[in-house]
Motif scaffolding. Structure first.
Motif, PDB file in Angstrom:
ATOM      1  N   ILE A  83      76.515  32.970  38.153  1.00 22.29           N
ATOM      2  CA  ILE A  83      76.134  33.567  36.880  1.00 22.29           C
ATOM      3  C   ILE A  83      74.676  33.210  36.658  1.00 22.29           C
ATOM      4  O   ILE A  83      74.324  32.029  36.586  1.00 22.29           O
ATOM      5  CB  ILE A  83      77.014  33.047  35.743  1.00 22.29           C
ATOM      6  N   ALA A  84      73.824  34.229  36.569  1.00 19.48           N
ATOM      7  CA  ALA A  84      72.383  34.010  36.567  1.00 19.48           C
ATOM      8  C   ALA A  84      71.765  34.468  35.252  1.00 19.48           C
ATOM      9  O   ALA A  84      71.931  35.631  34.850  1.00 19.48           O
ATOM     10  CB  ALA A  84      71.733  34.750  37.738  1.00 19.48           C
ATOM     11  N   PHE A  85      71.064  33.565  34.613  1.00 21.42           N
ATOM     12  CA  PHE A  85      70.386  33.838  33.353  1.00 21.42           C
ATOM     13  C   PHE A  85      68.889  34.006  33.580  1.00 21.42           C
ATOM     14  O   PHE A  85      68.328  33.493  34.559  1.00 21.42           O
ATOM     15  CB  PHE A  85      70.604  32.670  32.373  1.00 21.42           C
ATOM     16  N   THR A  86      68.241  34.698  32.669  1.00 22.74           N
ATOM     17  CA  THR A  86      66.778  34.698  32.623  1.00 22.74           C
ATOM     18  C   THR A  86      66.333  33.513  31.766  1.00 22.74           C
ATOM     19  O   THR A  86      67.147  32.925  31.039  1.00 22.74           O
ATOM     20  CB  THR A  86      66.234  35.989  32.010  1.00 22.74           C
ATOM     21  N   GLN A 140      82.460  48.882  39.967  1.00 23.45           N
ATOM     22  CA  GLN A 140      82.623  47.986  38.831  1.00 23.45           C
ATOM     23  C   GLN A 140      81.439  47.014  38.768  1.00 23.45           C
ATOM     24  O   GLN A 140      80.744  46.777  39.752  1.00 23.45           O
ATOM     25  CB  GLN A 140      83.915  47.191  38.969  1.00 23.45           C
ATOM     26  N   TRP A 141      81.224  46.473  37.579  1.00 24.45           N
ATOM     27  CA  TRP A 141      80.159  45.499  37.418  1.00 24.45           C
ATOM     28  C   TRP A 141      80.679  44.100  37.717  1.00 24.45           C
ATOM     29  O   TRP A 141      81.873  43.819  37.592  1.00 24.45           O
ATOM     30  CB  TRP A 141      79.571  45.598  36.013  1.00 24.45           C
ATOM     31  N   ASP A 142      79.743  43.221  38.117  1.00 21.83           N
ATOM     32  CA  ASP A 142      80.126  41.909  38.634  1.00 21.83           C
ATOM     33  C   ASP A 142      79.059  40.883  38.251  1.00 21.83           C
ATOM     34  O   ASP A 142      77.999  41.241  37.709  1.00 21.83           O
ATOM     35  CB  ASP A 142      80.254  41.992  40.166  1.00 21.83           C
ATOM     36  N   ARG A 181      80.141  43.319  24.998  1.00 24.30           N
ATOM     37  CA  ARG A 181      80.727  44.634  24.683  1.00 24.30           C
ATOM     38  C   ARG A 181      81.174  45.343  25.950  1.00 24.30           C
ATOM     39  O   ARG A 181      82.241  45.969  25.987  1.00 24.30           O
ATOM     40  CB  ARG A 181      79.717  45.498  23.913  1.00 24.30           C
ATOM     41  N   ARG A 182      80.375  45.241  27.003  1.00 24.06           N
ATOM     42  CA  ARG A 182      80.748  45.899  28.264  1.00 24.06           C
ATOM     43  C   ARG A 182      81.950  45.214  28.914  1.00 24.06           C
ATOM     44  O   ARG A 182      82.786  45.867  29.534  1.00 24.06           O
ATOM     45  CB  ARG A 182      79.553  45.927  29.212  1.00 24.06           C
ATOM     46  N   ILE A 183      82.033  43.895  28.778  1.00 23.29           N
ATOM     47  CA  ILE A 183      83.224  43.200  29.272  1.00 23.29           C
ATOM     48  C   ILE A 183      84.458  43.678  28.512  1.00 23.29           C
ATOM     49  O   ILE A 183      85.491  44.010  29.104  1.00 23.29           O
ATOM     50  CB  ILE A 183      83.060  41.671  29.123  1.00 23.29           C
ATOM     51  N   ALA A 184      84.353  43.730  27.187  1.00 22.14           N
ATOM     52  CA  ALA A 184      85.484  44.161  26.361  1.00 22.14           C
ATOM     53  C   ALA A 184      85.878  45.603  26.654  1.00 22.14           C
ATOM     54  O   ALA A 184      87.048  45.966  26.531  1.00 22.14           O
ATOM     55  CB  ALA A 184      85.141  44.003  24.883  1.00 22.14           C
ATOM     56  N   ASP A 185      84.913  46.432  27.078  1.00 24.52           N
ATOM     57  CA  ASP A 185      85.189  47.841  27.382  1.00 24.52           C
ATOM     58  C   ASP A 185      85.740  48.046  28.796  1.00 24.52           C
ATOM     59  O   ASP A 185      85.996  49.178  29.198  1.00 24.52           O
ATOM     60  CB  ASP A 185      83.909  48.670  27.224  1.00 24.52           C
ATOM     61  N   GLY A 186      85.897  46.968  29.571  1.00 24.19           N
ATOM     62  CA  GLY A 186      86.496  47.080  30.905  1.00 24.19           C
ATOM     63  C   GLY A 186      85.550  47.503  31.999  1.00 24.19           C
ATOM     64  O   GLY A 186      85.992  47.994  33.038  1.00 24.19           O
ATOM     65  N   MET A 195      84.855  35.014  34.196  1.00 22.94           N
ATOM     66  CA  MET A 195      83.797  34.030  34.418  1.00 22.94           C
ATOM     67  C   MET A 195      82.659  34.184  33.418  1.00 22.94           C
ATOM     68  O   MET A 195      82.171  33.203  32.847  1.00 22.94           O
ATOM     69  CB  MET A 195      83.269  34.160  35.852  1.00 22.94           C
ATOM     70  N   LEU A 196      82.225  35.417  33.202  1.00 20.05           N
ATOM     71  CA  LEU A 196      81.111  35.657  32.298  1.00 20.05           C
ATOM     72  C   LEU A 196      81.483  35.334  30.855  1.00 20.05           C
ATOM     73  O   LEU A 196      80.698  34.722  30.118  1.00 20.05           O
ATOM     74  CB  LEU A 196      80.648  37.111  32.424  1.00 20.05           C
ATOM     75  N   ALA A 197      82.677  35.747  30.443  1.00 20.03           N
ATOM     76  CA  ALA A 197      83.102  35.467  29.076  1.00 20.03           C
ATOM     77  C   ALA A 197      83.206  33.971  28.831  1.00 20.03           C
ATOM     78  O   ALA A 197      82.801  33.457  27.780  1.00 20.03           O
ATOM     79  CB  ALA A 197      84.435  36.152  28.783  1.00 20.03           C
ATOM     80  N   ALA A 198      83.744  33.237  29.822  1.00 19.50           N
ATOM     81  CA  ALA A 198      83.854  31.790  29.678  1.00 19.50           C
ATOM     82  C   ALA A 198      82.479  31.136  29.622  1.00 19.50           C
ATOM     83  O   ALA A 198      82.246  30.197  28.847  1.00 19.50           O
ATOM     84  CB  ALA A 198      84.666  31.211  30.837  1.00 19.50           C
TER      85      ALA A 198
END
Length: 277
Positions: free
Chosen positions: A135-138, A158-160, A249-254, A263-266
């Motif tokens: 998981i990479a942040f700016t 799908q996004w990852d 929002r994109r995670i919640a939208d599937g 992983m991202l939500a956590a």
């Protein structure tokens, strides 16, 4: 904790609860335990559908039924290679990858290798895989993500997370993370900042070719502002850099794979981001 316990889930949004349920599903059809006959203590290394096991035995492959389980007989690695070839030749696995993964006991937290098997055969045989994700942040707190190539065998389009991949036989998690970061994002681990292990989760769910059991080690890091990911292995359609509210929002939208969504939500929860409901 990527998959909260039943009490903790009550306070989380419906979409999170749905993800947690999907990450711990039983097989779609009955399966029996798969053993390596000559391994010490004959540990369970996977599972197989009885009808498929019968086909393998009828084809003369080194598999025998014993006391309600299936055992790979003789030399485990040779036997698994023959079974993998048969599964490929009969269209029961993904394309042959010429990539070997370690076979370990299902309850072995240390993942001690007992044999190796072609990557494409692990799901029909319910063999546990190990994976790493980054998981990479700016520096400003946005999140780099990738869209999986449209021709990927699993979750195409799908996004990852920015980087994710299986740990090959003989690799450490650090080896796999460095390799995948270079191949998928064109970045060197040495150039990342604040690299740290962040989480660990296990996914159990049916997939088209069998049953998936995957142990994932999650890492977090900051990509310096002067660097941008560039794919090198052809397995990424494109990259995006999202603000956390848009990402959730994109995670919640599937839009994301099950594993990436968890992983991202956590990760965002740990950083104090509020959940959309």
């Amino acid at each position: 904790m990527p998959i909260p316990d039943a009490t903790a889930r009550l306070a989380l949004p419906d979409w999170w609860q749905a993800l947690a349920v999907r990450a711990a599903l039983p097989p779609a059809r009955p399966r029996v335990a798969l053993h390596l006959d000559r391994a010490p203590g004959a540990p369970v290394v996977g599972s197989i559908e009885p009808a498929l096991a019968a086909r393998l035995r009828d084809a003369g492959l080194p598999l025998r039924a014993r006391d309600g389980v299936e055992c790979v007989t003789g030399n485990a690695e040779e036997g698994l290679e023959r079974i993998a070839r048969w599964l490929h030749d009969h269209g029961l696995s993904h394309r042959w990858r010429d990539e070997l993964l370690a076979v370990t006991a299902l309850d072995d937290a240390d993942a001690t290798p007992l044999a190796r098997i072609e990557r494409s055969a692990v799901r029909p045989l319910g063999i546990t895989t190990r994976a790493v994700h980054l998981i990479a942040f700016t520096p400003l707190g946005r999140v780099w993500v990738q869209q999986r190539a449209l021709d990927k065998a699993t979750d195409p389009g799908q996004w990852d997370t920015l980087v994710g991949g299986l740990v090959a036989a003989g690799e450490t998690d650090a080896d796999a993370l460095a390799r995948e970061t270079q191949e998928e994002a064109g970045l060197r681990v040495a150039d990342l900042r604040e690299l740290r292990p962040a989480d660990r989760l296990t996914i159990r769910r049916p997939v088209a070719e069998g049953y998936m059991v995957e142990r994932i080690e999650v890492f977090e890091a900051v990509v310096p502002a002067e660097l941008e990911p560039r794919n090198e292995d052809g397995e990424v359609e494109r990259f995006d850099c999202l603000a956390t509210d848009l990402l959730l929002r994109r995670i919640a939208d599937g839009c994301f794979t099950l594993e990436a969504a968890l992983m991202l939500a956590a990760s965002l929860e740990r950083s104090g981001v509020h959940w959309p409901r």
